[in-house]
Write a protein that holds these residues in place. Structure first.
Motif, PDB file in Angstrom:
ATOM      1  N   ASN A  59      -3.752  -1.477   7.679  1.00 60.16           N
ATOM      2  CA  ASN A  59      -5.137  -1.719   7.589  1.00 60.16           C
ATOM      3  C   ASN A  59      -6.079  -1.123   6.594  1.00 60.16           C
ATOM      4  OD1 ASN A  59      -5.006  -3.442   9.923  1.00 60.16           O
ATOM      5  ND2 ASN A  59      -4.950  -1.510  11.097  1.00 60.16           N
ATOM      6  N   ASN A  60      -5.277  -1.084   5.323  1.00 63.23           N
ATOM      7  CA  ASN A  60      -5.909  -0.562   4.034  1.00 63.23           C
ATOM      8  C   ASN A  60      -6.460   0.838   4.237  1.00 63.23           C
ATOM      9  OD1 ASN A  60      -6.185  -3.142   2.979  1.00 63.23           O
ATOM     10  ND2 ASN A  60      -7.742  -3.655   4.178  1.00 63.23           N
ATOM     11  N   GLN A  61      -5.574   1.703   5.088  1.00 63.81           N
ATOM     12  CA  GLN A  61      -6.044   3.022   5.064  1.00 63.81           C
ATOM     13  C   GLN A  61      -5.016   3.795   4.151  1.00 63.81           C
ATOM     14  OE1 GLN A  61      -6.371   4.454   9.555  1.00 63.81           O
ATOM     15  NE2 GLN A  61      -4.139   3.284   9.262  1.00 63.81           N
ATOM     16  N   ILE A  62      -5.568   4.611   3.554  1.00 63.09           N
ATOM     17  CA  ILE A  62      -4.489   5.586   2.522  1.00 63.09           C
ATOM     18  C   ILE A  62      -4.836   7.201   3.206  1.00 63.09           C
ATOM     19  CG2 ILE A  62      -4.359   6.319   0.223  1.00 63.09           C
ATOM     20  CD1 ILE A  62      -5.744   3.729  -0.590  1.00 63.09           C
ATOM     21  N   GLU A 119       4.385   2.295   7.383  1.00 57.68           N
ATOM     22  CA  GLU A 119       3.681   0.785   7.091  1.00 57.68           C
ATOM     23  C   GLU A 119       3.424   0.397   8.526  1.00 57.68           C
ATOM     24  OE1 GLU A 119       8.139  -0.002   8.365  1.00 57.68           O
ATOM     25  OE2 GLU A 119       6.983   1.618   7.076  1.00 57.68           O
ATOM     26  N   TYR A 120       3.195   0.878   9.652  1.00 50.78           N
ATOM     27  CA  TYR A 120       2.532   0.365  10.856  1.00 50.78           C
ATOM     28  C   TYR A 120       1.359   1.090  11.212  1.00 50.78           C
ATOM     29  CZ  TYR A 120       6.679  -3.007  11.770  1.00 50.78           C
ATOM     30  OH  TYR A 120       7.413  -3.949  11.408  1.00 50.78           O
ATOM     31  N   SER A 137       0.865  -1.037   0.033  1.00 52.60           N
ATOM     32  CA  SER A 137       0.020   0.017  -0.056  1.00 52.60           C
ATOM     33  C   SER A 137       0.887   1.228  -0.031  1.00 52.60           C
ATOM     34  CB  SER A 137      -0.903  -0.062   1.442  1.00 52.60           C
ATOM     35  OG  SER A 137      -2.001   1.147   1.178  1.00 52.60           O
ATOM     36  N   VAL A 138       2.074   1.110   0.790  1.00 50.77           N
ATOM     37  CA  VAL A 138       2.858   2.268   0.838  1.00 50.77           C
ATOM     38  C   VAL A 138       3.426   2.635  -0.615  1.00 50.77           C
ATOM     39  CG1 VAL A 138       5.036   3.171   1.784  1.00 50.77           C
ATOM     40  CG2 VAL A 138       3.789   2.116   3.321  1.00 50.77           C
TER      41      VAL A 138
END
Length: 293
Positions: free
Chosen positions: A125-128, A119-120, A59-60
């Protein structure tokens, strides 16, 4: 009341439930080894990670676009991360919060909250998150190797500070930390087993040498971009290293500040001895006694 023992198979199933279908499919194709705090570690893009870490890192890599003002603080786990975060926050924000101020954020908030992990925290948890809305300059942290960072990090004027620690001391810190948090379902973590895995590079974000050398080589190629610091030198001459970091970040100490003892004041406020005694750092996932250091 009967206590249900969680087996390794059940622990692995619980871990898998938290992952996206895409991540599960990816993991099935990756090399894996027995993990230290999860059933398995997976080799992703040349470094070893837990499943949830890999999902967050993807995601990052997809969504984080570094801006010129971003300040990123990188370490391998247990090499002075919490200390580096505290020092960086105090340096950058000293015009807003004097080190002697009783309401200083470092006295009421854990350093991991003030300088969040990409990343933590931010992309977990799929946050953007919308980092453009963060206070300027954004202070961000990561355990990711340099090669795993988005191209925008190297292509922008954002700055990276890397803190390296003696590999043996790092191992000892990691081992004791893992012994505290390792699920009982995985069984005891023998010192000999842990040392063998560490030497083979099978550790969180390892191998150690590849992680450290990636940032070190980049600091030689682009000293304006990456500042490479050593934990032992920071401990031995904190004031000197603090001034070096402040200069690099674009927040140099003035002659008057040095005369007024601001450098020494920040060093004292951010010391492990001081931080570990604060109530905010004694409990939970951000407990300094566990997280640091």
């Amino acid at each position: 009341m009967a206590i249900t023992k969680v087996t390794e198979k059940e622990s692995n199933a619980q871990e898998q439930e938290k992952l996206s279908p895409e991540c599960k499919e990816l993991l099935s194709s990756l090399p894996k080894e027995k993990g230290q705090r999860t059933p398995y570690l997976f080799l992703y893009q040349g470094f070893w990670c837990q499943p949830k870490e890999i999902q967050a890192i993807i995601s990052v890599q997809k969504h984080y676009k570094a801006e010129d003002t971003d300040l990123i603080f990188a370490t391998i786990p247990n090499s002075g991360t919490t200390w580096l975060k505290a020092l960086s926050f105090a340096i950058v924000n000293r015009r807003h919060y004097h080190h002697s101020q009783k309401s200083h954020p470092l006295l009421t908030s854990n350093p991991h909250e003030l300088v969040p992990f990409l990343e933590y925290k931010l992309f977990a948890n799929n946050q953007i998150p919308d980092i453009s809305s963060f206070p300027r300059p954004p202070l961000l942290a990561t355990h990711m190797p340099l090669g795993a960072m988005h191209d925008s990090v190297r292509g922008s004027s954002s700055k990276l500070v890397y803190l390296a620690r003696n590999p043996f001391d790092t191992f000892v810190s990691i081992y004791h930390f893992l012994c505290k948090i390792r699920p009982k379902s995985l069984g005891p973590f023998l010192l000999e087993e842990a040392f063998d895995m560490y030497c083979r590079g099978v550790m969180g974000f390892g191998p150690y040498w590849e992680h450290m050398l990636g940032y070190w080589y980049e600091s030689l190629r682009s000293p304006h971009k990456v500042l490479f610091l050593k934990y032992e030198e920071m401990k031995e001459n904190t004031s000197f290293e603090l001034k070096k970091m402040a200069e690099f970040l674009g927040f140099p100490f003035s002659i008057q500040e040095e005369k007024d003892g601001v450098v020494e004041g920040i060093a004292k406020m951010c010391s492990f001895e001081h931080l570990k005694d604060l109530e905010v750092n004694k409990k939970g996932k951000g407990a300094i006694a566990d997280f640091l250091v």
